[in-house]
Design an enzyme around this catalytic site. Structure first.
Site, PDB file in Angstrom:
ATOM      1  N   HIS A 216      -0.570   4.679  -0.094  1.00  0.00           N
ATOM      2  CA  HIS A 216      -1.266   5.704   0.697  1.00  0.00           C
ATOM      3  C   HIS A 216      -0.685   7.097   0.494  1.00  0.00           C
ATOM      4  O   HIS A 216      -0.337   7.803   1.445  1.00  0.00           O
ATOM      5  CB  HIS A 216      -1.245   5.329   2.181  1.00  0.00           C
ATOM      6  CG  HIS A 216      -2.269   4.305   2.543  1.00  0.00           C
ATOM      7  ND1 HIS A 216      -3.622   4.521   2.413  1.00  0.00           N
ATOM      8  CD2 HIS A 216      -2.140   3.039   3.021  1.00  0.00           C
ATOM      9  CE1 HIS A 216      -4.282   3.455   2.789  1.00  0.00           C
ATOM     10  NE2 HIS A 216      -3.410   2.525   3.161  1.00  0.00           N
TER      11      HIS A 216
ATOM     12  N   ASN B 168      -9.610  -0.767  -0.910  1.00  0.00           N
ATOM     13  CA  ASN B 168     -10.803  -0.210  -0.271  1.00  0.00           C
ATOM     14  C   ASN B 168     -10.814   1.311  -0.310  1.00  0.00           C
ATOM     15  O   ASN B 168     -11.880   1.941  -0.352  1.00  0.00           O
ATOM     16  CB  ASN B 168     -10.943  -0.723   1.167  1.00  0.00           C
ATOM     17  CG  ASN B 168      -9.778  -0.355   2.048  1.00  0.00           C
ATOM     18  OD1 ASN B 168      -8.625  -0.609   1.716  1.00  0.00           O
ATOM     19  ND2 ASN B 168     -10.064   0.248   3.201  1.00  0.00           N
ATOM     20  N   HIS B 169      -9.625   1.939  -0.348  1.00  0.00           N
ATOM     21  CA  HIS B 169      -9.599   3.403  -0.415  1.00  0.00           C
ATOM     22  C   HIS B 169      -9.985   3.901  -1.806  1.00  0.00           C
ATOM     23  O   HIS B 169     -10.650   4.943  -1.915  1.00  0.00           O
ATOM     24  CB  HIS B 169      -8.226   3.926   0.007  1.00  0.00           C
ATOM     25  CG  HIS B 169      -8.052   3.934   1.493  1.00  0.00           C
ATOM     26  ND1 HIS B 169      -8.172   5.069   2.266  1.00  0.00           N
ATOM     27  CD2 HIS B 169      -7.796   2.920   2.363  1.00  0.00           C
ATOM     28  CE1 HIS B 169      -7.985   4.764   3.542  1.00  0.00           C
ATOM     29  NE2 HIS B 169      -7.756   3.462   3.628  1.00  0.00           N
TER      30      HIS B 169
ATOM     31  N   ASP C 176       0.842  -1.199   0.000  1.00  0.00           N
ATOM     32  CA  ASP C 176       0.000   0.000   0.000  1.00  0.00           C
ATOM     33  C   ASP C 176       0.880   1.252   0.000  1.00  0.00           C
ATOM     34  O   ASP C 176       1.828   1.358   0.776  1.00  0.00           O
ATOM     35  CB  ASP C 176      -0.881   0.018   1.247  1.00  0.00           C
ATOM     36  CG  ASP C 176      -1.795  -1.207   1.351  1.00  0.00           C
ATOM     37  OD1 ASP C 176      -1.401  -2.279   0.871  1.00  0.00           O
ATOM     38  OD2 ASP C 176      -2.874  -1.070   1.928  1.00  0.00           O
TER      39      ASP C 176
ATOM     40  N   ASP D 125      -4.811   0.683  -2.616  1.00  0.00           N
ATOM     41  CA  ASP D 125      -4.678   1.777  -1.642  1.00  0.00           C
ATOM     42  C   ASP D 125      -3.538   2.712  -2.054  1.00  0.00           C
ATOM     43  O   ASP D 125      -2.585   2.940  -1.308  1.00  0.00           O
ATOM     44  CB  ASP D 125      -4.467   1.234  -0.231  1.00  0.00           C
ATOM     45  CG  ASP D 125      -5.783   0.859   0.445  1.00  0.00           C
ATOM     46  OD1 ASP D 125      -6.831   0.890  -0.237  1.00  0.00           O
ATOM     47  OD2 ASP D 125      -5.773   0.528   1.639  1.00  0.00           O
TER      48      ASP D 125
END
Length: 341
Positions: A81, A134-135, A79, A108
């Site tokens: 982010h 999910n983001h 991830d 993500d």
């Protein structure tokens, strides 16, 4: 905003992979085939009123398949982010060659870090392949006015999980989002299947399945209708009940939270995933968890947080070279002055 000469609209690419016609997607959008062709050619963006039904239709597109890389190396990154600079540093460390090598992301890309828009633009790179996290799912639900998360727009979980950058985009960024990055994000598959046979591997954001371990390569190679209709028979943590199987791909944590050791089910190729931060790479039930805490980079309470890049072993680098593991850690990023290989 027109496409550059020689590039292909992400809408055309997805429609072609799904084996559907212009007329099929024009009906979904409620427009003529001629008008829909204009959307694909980027003579005009897809209007807001047409976006939601189109991308809801594309939700059926769960799996993307890619050939093995016979010319260079394949890497998987955890991830990100919003830490675009971290990936740039990692790729410099491994002497990444964009003409031969590829990077696969477990999803993500956005939220919590300082460079979410830049990480989203990685989707424009021909060497970069990602699954939906999910983001990204929350981002799409928020941007398209969906109700998958049961909250009004002003209280949407996307905003409470690092998504306020989306409200602060410049007019230029907003235009690029609507014309190019929105369709690229909406068309992210839930699962990437790469290669075949002994060197096949897969990418999913959270996990393919729960502790029951029903999904193997055979199930993934079956008609997509089986996955599209499946309801998850195990409780998905964070939800009120049993969700759609695709929510497992985005949100599941059953494997990584299972206290016992789960061996890989027979017939499941190595599957790289992220979603749940861990202090080091973990293997459970044939899944390799490579999220080592990018969301916490710079947090004094999480000094071990880092972004990890692994090289997938196969072809000229057999699994035996890493003691039977299908990967080797290529480099790790802990901050601007700390990269280890």
């Amino acid at each position: 905003m027109a496409l550059r000469h020689g590039t292909t609209s992400p809408l055309i690419s997805a429609r072609t992979r799904m084996g559907e016609s212009v007329a099929d997607w024009a009906r979904v959008c409620g427009v003529s085939s001629r008008q829909y062709r204009r959307y694909e050619r980027k003579e005009s963006g897809v209007p807001g009123a047409r976006q939601a039904p189109l991308y809801a239709h594309v939700e059926r597109y769960v799996i993307q398949r890619l050939p093995a890389n016979t010319k260079g190396r394949d890497f998987v990154v955890g991830d990100l982010h919003g830490h675009h600079a971290a990936l740039e540093s990692l790729l410099r460390e491994v002497c990444f060659d964009p003409s031969r090598d590829r990077v696969f992301s477990v999803g993500d890309l956005v939220d919590r870090g300082p460079e979410s828009f830049q990480t989203l633009r990685l989707l424009q790179e021909p060497w970069f392949f990602a699954v939906r996290g999910n983001h990204e799912d929350m981002l799409l639900d928020f941007a398209l006015g969906g109700d998958n998360y049961g909250r009004p727009t002003r209280d949407h979980p996307f905003l409470h999980n690092g998504g306020r950058w989306f409200l602060e985009m410049s007019p230029e960024q907003d235009a690029l989002w609507n014309d190019d990055l929105l369709p690229r994000t909406a068309l992210l598959p839930h699962i990437l299947v790469v290669g075949e046979g002994a060197t096949r591997f897969q990418i999913v954001h959270a996990e393919l399945d729960g502790v029951a371990q029903r999904l193997t390569d055979i199930a993934l190679d079956a008609p997509l209708a089986d996955l599209n209709q499946a309801r998850d028979r195990e409780f998905i943590e964070g939800f009120d009940g049993f969700g759609h199987q695709r929510m497992r791909f985005l949100w599941g944590r059953a494997l990584i939270h299972h206290k016992g050791v789960l061996t890989a089910p027979t017939g499941l190729s190595p599957t790289f995933c992220g979603h749940t931060p861990a202090r080091h790479i973990l293997t459970q039930g044939g899944h390799i968890f490579v999220d080592t805490g990018a969301a916490l980079l710079g947090n004094e309470k999480a000094p071990e947080a880092r972004v990890t890049l692994v090289e997938v072993l196969g072809g000229d680098a057999p699994y035996a070279a890493a003691g039977g593991a299908p990967y080797a850690i290529a480099a790790e990023y802990r901050g601007p002055s700390s990269i280890s290989a």
